[in-house]
Scaffold this motif. Structure first.
Motif, PDB file in Angstrom:
ATOM      1  N   LYS A 290       0.622  -0.864   0.297  1.00 61.22           N
ATOM      2  CA  LYS A 290       0.004  -0.107   0.190  1.00 61.22           C
ATOM      3  C   LYS A 290       0.915   1.221  -0.209  1.00 61.22           C
ATOM      4  O   LYS A 290       0.144   2.489  -0.100  1.00 61.22           O
ATOM      5  CB  LYS A 290      -0.545   0.203   1.465  1.00 61.22           C
ATOM      6  CG  LYS A 290      -1.752  -0.675   1.093  1.00 61.22           C
ATOM      7  CD  LYS A 290      -3.602  -0.632   2.305  1.00 61.22           C
ATOM      8  CE  LYS A 290      -3.903   0.107   2.426  1.00 61.22           C
ATOM      9  NZ  LYS A 290      -4.824   1.362   1.681  1.00 61.22           N
TER      10      LYS A 290
ATOM     11  N   ARG B 104       2.083   2.731   2.431  1.00 64.01           N
ATOM     12  CA  ARG B 104       1.773   2.906   3.579  1.00 64.01           C
ATOM     13  C   ARG B 104       2.480   3.294   4.998  1.00 64.01           C
ATOM     14  O   ARG B 104       3.127   2.704   5.498  1.00 64.01           O
ATOM     15  CB  ARG B 104       0.499   2.215   4.607  1.00 64.01           C
ATOM     16  CG  ARG B 104      -0.365   2.348   5.862  1.00 64.01           C
ATOM     17  CD  ARG B 104      -0.542   1.226   6.257  1.00 64.01           C
ATOM     18  NE  ARG B 104      -2.700   2.153   5.110  1.00 64.01           N
ATOM     19  CZ  ARG B 104      -3.762   1.966   5.719  1.00 64.01           C
ATOM     20  NH1 ARG B 104      -3.960   1.025   7.391  1.00 64.01           N
ATOM     21  NH2 ARG B 104      -4.358   2.334   5.553  1.00 64.01           N
TER      22      ARG B 104
ATOM     23  N   SER C 162      -8.593  -1.168   3.013  1.00 67.09           N
ATOM     24  CA  SER C 162      -8.804  -1.017   2.389  1.00 67.09           C
ATOM     25  C   SER C 162      -7.878  -1.405   1.171  1.00 67.09           C
ATOM     26  O   SER C 162      -6.512  -0.986   1.095  1.00 67.09           O
ATOM     27  CB  SER C 162      -9.702   0.698   1.591  1.00 67.09           C
ATOM     28  OG  SER C 162      -8.626   1.260   2.240  1.00 67.09           O
TER      29      SER C 162
ATOM     30  N   ASN D  10      -6.037  -0.033  -1.802  1.00 67.41           N
ATOM     31  CA  ASN D  10      -5.882   1.023  -2.626  1.00 67.41           C
ATOM     32  C   ASN D  10      -4.380   1.454  -1.961  1.00 67.41           C
ATOM     33  O   ASN D  10      -3.888   0.821  -1.094  1.00 67.41           O
ATOM     34  CB  ASN D  10      -6.839   2.067  -2.543  1.00 67.41           C
ATOM     35  CG  ASN D  10      -7.264   2.164  -1.220  1.00 67.41           C
ATOM     36  OD1 ASN D  10      -7.791   2.036   0.029  1.00 67.41           O
ATOM     37  ND2 ASN D  10      -6.555   3.152  -0.694  1.00 67.41           N
TER      38      ASN D  10
ATOM     39  N   SER E 260     -10.593   4.190  -2.156  1.00 63.09           N
ATOM     40  CA  SER E 260     -10.551   2.909  -1.938  1.00 63.09           C
ATOM     41  C   SER E 260     -12.047   1.345  -3.247  1.00 63.09           C
ATOM     42  O   SER E 260     -12.223   2.480  -3.614  1.00 63.09           O
ATOM     43  CB  SER E 260     -11.337   2.652  -0.764  1.00 63.09           C
ATOM     44  OG  SER E 260     -10.881   3.513   0.514  1.00 63.09           O
TER      45      SER E 260
ATOM     46  N   HIS F 257      -6.666  12.730   1.435  1.00 63.61           N
ATOM     47  CA  HIS F 257      -6.769  11.237   1.334  1.00 63.61           C
ATOM     48  C   HIS F 257      -7.655  10.377   0.388  1.00 63.61           C
ATOM     49  O   HIS F 257      -8.309  11.690  -0.702  1.00 63.61           O
ATOM     50  CB  HIS F 257      -7.538  11.114   2.492  1.00 63.61           C
ATOM     51  CG  HIS F 257      -7.441   9.413   3.012  1.00 63.61           C
ATOM     52  ND1 HIS F 257      -7.182   8.591   3.844  1.00 63.61           N
ATOM     53  CD2 HIS F 257      -6.643   7.584   2.620  1.00 63.61           C
ATOM     54  CE1 HIS F 257      -6.881   7.496   4.000  1.00 63.61           C
ATOM     55  NE2 HIS F 257      -6.760   6.464   3.322  1.00 63.61           N
TER      56      HIS F 257
END
Ligand code: TXA
Ligand code: MG
Length: 316
Positions: A53, A55, A141, A143, A149, A229
């Motif tokens: 991700k 992330r 999610s 994405n 998402s 986001h």
């Protein structure tokens, strides 16, 4: 290379469970949005999620169980949790509670917090996968971090590429918005993220109002609630009741006079329909247009979550 998208047959479910056991990542349909699932107990698999991700490491994940009992085993349960779970699970509600010592979820999935987010999803394919695997999975999610998402299997396969071993196709996500997140950690229950379950329904069951950052700067927040986001490449203009040159127009309810509608969240002005279409319509418009004007959406019920996502998508 993109991952195979498989119809959720018994053999695909058992392949997916085997991939999870090996520490692999699986695209999992849920009723809210598609998730990127991994074995919650396997720190290496969890690290793979963060890598796939892109992330920030400090952002903790939601543990998904197949039953209330499975979720309860991971956290210190409370009376309010029991009320909410018995009313809304399986469904689009995530509860944050103190983690139970000896639970299975890896520290990395909790990003080192002493609390854990748990949910029982309502999608039969998600429940089937978690049952076939036999233990909780963590699933953000599916994405890349900061993007919209996914609400369809094909979006997961194209955007996450070969980081995911396979994607189970559960059809379009029925709710279309991520779960509503409620923290039961402090003295008063708090809304951490508006989402697919109307917060008023939660307040009714609790018999108490939810605290929320938007109205109360001292209310607790979630590490994942970065303002920018759900970012489309296109520029969004919100609360638009007119159309400027070059703009696509995303309508909600009746189209204003003088506007040429490009797409609609809901021609009848239905918030549930608008929520379920929001991400897929934004994705489709984003492919064709650089400027998108979005009609006002009323700030009530699911409209609160829709506007929250629209504001994040419009922030640059
Ligand atoms: O509908 C959903 O919730 C979807 C589907 C796949 O289940 N999942 C999802 O996960 O939206 P994700 O990772 O994209 O968002 C989870 C949010 C993040 O904002 C994160 O910061 C917050 O939950 N969160 C997770 N654990 C938390 C905790 N212990 N305390 C506070 N916030 C937490
Ligand atoms: Mg997310």
């Amino acid at each position: 290379m993109t991952a195979p998208v498989l119809a959720p047959t018994p053999s695909a479910l058992s392949d997916a469970a085997a991939a999870l056991r090996r520490g692999g990542l699986v695209g999992m349909p849920t009723e809210t949005v598609y998730g990127l699932a991994a074995d919650a107990a396997n720190g290496e698999a969890v690290a793979r999620i963060y890598g796939a991700k892109g992330r920030p490491r400090f952002n903790p994940l939601i543990a998904h169980g197949a039953s209330v009992e499975a979720a309860r085993a991971e956290v210190r349960w409370t009376e309010s949790a029991e009320l909410l779970a018995s009313r809304f699970w399986p469904g689009p509600l995530t509860l944050v509670l103190p983690v139970r010592p000896g639970g299975q979820v890896s520290d990395l999935a909790r990003a080192g917090l002493d609390t854990l987010a748990v949910r029982v999803p309502a999608h039969p394919v998600a429940l089937g996968l978690i049952e076939a695997f036999g233990a909780p999975v963590v699933a953000p999610s599916a994405n890349p971090s900061g993007r919209i998402s996914p609400t369809a299997a094909a979006d997961v396969a194209t955007e996450l590429g070969d980081a995911v071993e396979l994607v189970l196709d559960g059809g379009p996500s029925r709710v279309g918005l991520e779960s509503t997140i409620v923290s039961l950690v402090g003295q008063d229950p708090a809304l951490l993220r508006p989402g697919g379950l109307d917060p008023r329904a939660i307040e009714e069951v609790l018999g108490a109002p939810l605290r929320w950052r938007r109205d109360d700067p001292d209310a607790p927040t979630s590490p994942g609630q970065l303002l920018r986001h759900y970012a489309p490449a296109a520029e969004l203009r919100l609360e638009a009741v007119d159309q400027r040159p070059g703009e696509a127009y995303l309508a909600f309810g009746a189209t204003p006079e003088g506007v040429v509608e490009t797409a609609s969240l809901s021609p009848d002005g239905d918030l549930t329909e608008a929520a379920s279409r929001l991400f897929s319509v934004l994705r489709a418009l984003d492919r064709e247009h650089a400027l998108i004007a979005v009609a006002p959406v009323p700030e009530v019920g699911l409209g609160v979550a829709i506007n929250d996502r629209l504001r994040r998508a419009a922030t640059r």
